[in-house]
Design an enzyme around this catalytic site. Structure first.
Site, mmCIF file in Angstrom:
data_model
loop_
_atom_site.group_PDB
_atom_site.id
_atom_site.type_symbol
_atom_site.label_atom_id
_atom_site.label_comp_id
_atom_site.label_asym_id
_atom_site.label_seq_id
_atom_site.Cartn_x
_atom_site.Cartn_y
_atom_site.Cartn_z
ATOM 1 N N ASP A 82 124.309 69.792 84.926
ATOM 2 C CA ASP A 82 123.283 68.752 85.083
ATOM 3 C C ASP A 82 123.801 67.458 84.427
ATOM 4 O OD1 ASP A 82 120.743 67.709 85.691
ATOM 5 O OD2 ASP A 82 119.880 68.382 83.774
ATOM 6 N N HIS A 83 123.649 66.344 85.106
ATOM 7 C CA HIS A 83 124.065 65.042 84.556
ATOM 8 C C HIS A 83 125.506 65.021 84.061
ATOM 9 C CE1 HIS A 83 120.199 63.135 84.998
ATOM 10 N NE2 HIS A 83 119.635 64.233 84.522
ATOM 11 N N HIS A 206 114.223 64.734 89.516
ATOM 12 C CA HIS A 206 114.474 64.924 88.077
ATOM 13 C C HIS A 206 113.204 64.599 87.300
ATOM 14 C CE1 HIS A 206 118.982 65.315 87.569
ATOM 15 N NE2 HIS A 206 118.828 65.253 88.875
ATOM 16 N N ALA A 208 110.708 66.494 85.903
ATOM 17 C CA ALA A 208 109.439 67.048 86.394
ATOM 18 C C ALA A 208 108.512 67.553 85.286
ATOM 19 C CB ALA A 208 109.698 68.164 87.397
HETATM 20 P P1 13P Z 1 112.347 67.012 82.151
HETATM 21 O O1 13P Z 1 112.923 67.189 80.792
HETATM 22 O O2 13P Z 1 111.431 65.861 82.246
HETATM 23 O O3 13P Z 1 111.775 68.263 82.707
HETATM 24 O O4 13P Z 1 113.580 66.612 83.112
HETATM 25 C C1 13P Z 1 114.457 67.596 83.527
HETATM 26 C C2 13P Z 1 115.612 67.027 84.280
HETATM 27 O O5 13P Z 1 115.460 66.226 85.160
HETATM 28 C C3 13P Z 1 116.942 67.539 83.948
HETATM 29 O O6 13P Z 1 117.933 66.886 84.655
#
Ligand code: 13P
Length: 282
Positions: A82-83, A206, A208
């Site tokens: 992620d990211h 993202h 959510a």
């Molecule tokens: P939240 O921490 O708001 O659930 O975001 C999760 C996210 O988008 C991880 O990339």
């Protein structure tokens, strides 16, 4: 059943009008809790780690944990970076065996985001590893990334970005933010529909955590096929530990409070899977 890439599960979600839940995990207990929830709901699932999580325990540790849980599971499980914050980290995850990669060049100027993203997509394509990227900026704080100046995804730019990079899914910025919201987030649903009308690859939401369930459902109706949840899982896990230790202040066996923390995370993830509509799809 299987440790798989995220591509087919997202394509099926896209075609059938639901979303795959993508859940950020920090440790073995969270991995076990998320996979248990997916099995109980018969749902395909994505587990993901951010760069700061990767710094905490290392890519091979998360890979080993998720692979072991996936191989025992009766549902498809993918492991996603992620990211991803650099080409180098994306390639390390790819070589470690992650089955799905995000490269996040959203802070860069448009042309530089295209160049970085294309480089990662080109490197992953021969092995069939799907690549997600972000255009526009999701606000809030995720990891070491603190975005105070969120920018919405421009639909025309999205078309060019997808064509020129060859990515397999696109994270859109439509007003969500990472972390806890102050007040209710205002989502630009028309923008989402416009992007969906112009871009054919699966779209990702993202930030959510804290978005009202009905707003998440509406995003899915309008074409989102992966929804990311992180903060709420961290809170659930920590609440499990805190609640147990409050009742049992002398406890010292990590398995005791770990079990409660896992129950809290599993219960939350099952709710999120229902909201995504991915229950019964595996
Ligand atoms: P939240 O921490 O708001 O659930 O975001 C999760 C996210 O988008 C991880 O990339």
């Amino acid at each position: 059943m299987a440790f798989v890439t995220s591509e087919q599960m997202m394509a099926l979600a896209d075609q059938n009008g639901y979303a795959v839940g993508a859940f950020n995990v920090e440790n073995m207990e969270m991995v076990m809790a998320v996979v248990k929830a997916a099995e109980e709901m018969r749902a395909p699932v994505i587990l993901q780690t951010t760069p700061s999580t990767v710094k905490y325990a290392g890519l091979p540790m998360y890979y080993a944990n998720v692979k072991a849980a996936a191989e025992r599971a009766g549902v498809p499980v993918a492991l996603h970076l992620d990211h991803g914050s650099s080409f180098e980290l994306a390639m390390q995850a790819y070589r470690t065996g992650y089955t799905s990669i995000m490269i996040d060049g959203s802070k860069l100027p448009f042309e530089e985001n295209i160049a970085l993203t294309k480089r990662v997509a080109d490197a992953c394509r021969p092995s069939g590893i799907p690549v997600e990227a972000e255009l526009g900026k999701v606000g809030g704080k995720e990891d070491d990334l603190d975005v105070n100046d969120p920018g919405y995804t421009d639909p025309e730019d999205a078309v060019r970005f997808v064509q020129e990079t060859g990515i397999t899914s696109l994270a859109v910025a439509i007003g969500t933010a990472h972390g806890i919201y102050k007040g209710e987030p205002k989502l630009d649903m028309d923008r989402l529909s416009e992007i969906r009308g112009k871009v054919s690859i699966p779209l990702v939401l993202h930030g959510a955590s804290g978005v009202p369930d009905e707003a998440v459902r509406e995003c899915i109706r309008r074409g989102i096929s992966k929804v990311n949840f992180a903060t709420e899982l961290r809170i659930a896990y920590s609440n499990g530990v805190k609640d147990f230790l409050k009742e049992n202040p002398d406890a010292f066996d990590p398995k005791k409070y770990g079990r409660v923390a896992m129950e809290y995370v599993t219960a939350l993830v099952k709710e999120k899977i229902k909201i995504c509509g991915s229950d019964g799809r595996a």
